[in-house]
Design a protein around this motif. Structure first.
Motif, PDB file in Angstrom:
ATOM      1  N   ARG A   1       2.112  -3.334   1.538  1.00  0.00           N
ATOM      2  CA  ARG A   1       2.050  -4.366   2.575  1.00  0.00           C
ATOM      3  C   ARG A   1       1.908  -5.710   1.888  1.00  0.00           C
ATOM      4  N   TYR A   2       2.590  -6.698   2.415  1.00  0.00           N
ATOM      5  CA  TYR A   2       2.501  -8.042   1.871  1.00  0.00           C
ATOM      6  C   TYR A   2       1.861  -8.975   2.912  1.00  0.00           C
ATOM      7  N   ILE A   3       0.886  -9.752   2.456  1.00  0.00           N
ATOM      8  CA  ILE A   3       0.255 -10.727   3.328  1.00  0.00           C
ATOM      9  C   ILE A   3       0.294 -12.081   2.625  1.00  0.00           C
ATOM     10  N   PRO A   4       0.437 -13.165   3.371  1.00  0.00           N
ATOM     11  CA  PRO A   4       0.517 -14.488   2.741  1.00  0.00           C
ATOM     12  C   PRO A   4      -0.799 -14.878   2.074  1.00  0.00           C
ATOM     13  N   ASN A   5      -0.665 -15.603   0.972  1.00  0.00           N
ATOM     14  CA  ASN A   5      -1.823 -16.127   0.261  1.00  0.00           C
ATOM     15  C   ASN A   5      -2.259 -17.402   0.958  1.00  0.00           C
ATOM     16  N   GLU A   6      -3.384 -17.344   1.607  1.00  0.00           N
ATOM     17  CA  GLU A   6      -3.850 -18.509   2.390  1.00  0.00           C
ATOM     18  C   GLU A   6      -4.922 -19.267   1.668  1.00  0.00           C
TER      19      GLU A   6
END
Length: 110
Positions: A105-110
């Motif tokens: 799973r890929y999640i944005p770097n916030e």
């Protein structure tokens, strides 16, 4: 002519193929089921990571899974893997025993 003897011989010739097919369907069902379970757990792990849990804390919650979190470009890649034991003779040589299932799973770097 003895028809019962002929049917027995035909059954004995077909039995190994039939067992192989049944065990193969079972193994693919186990792989699909485990992949589906990992997809569901990955959503939970992403939610835990977004809520501020560290990798060590997440691994304590899911000790039976291999969990990796890597920074790829501008995204965090959360990789989860587990293993399934293949029981079909011959198929375990093709896929390897145990067969490793990976979910990312890929999640944005916030």
């Amino acid at each position: 002519m003895n028809k019962k003897g002929q049917a027995l011989v035909e059954f004995v010739l077909i039995l190994p193929i039939l067992l192989f097919l049944i065990l193969t369907v079972y193994d693919f069902g186990m792989i699909y089921s485990k992949k589906n379970a990992l997809e569901n757990k990955s959503a939970d792990i992403v939610d835990l990571y977004k809520s501020g849990k560290t990798l060590a804390e997440i691994k304590n919650i899911y000790p039976d899974l291999e969990i990796n979190i890597d920074l790829v470009d501008d995204y965090y890649m959360i990789g989860i893997s587990d293993k399934v034991k293949i029981i079909t003779p011959g198929l375990n040589r093709i896929f390897g025993n145990p067969y490793k299932i990976n979910v990312e799973r890929y999640i944005p770097n916030e």
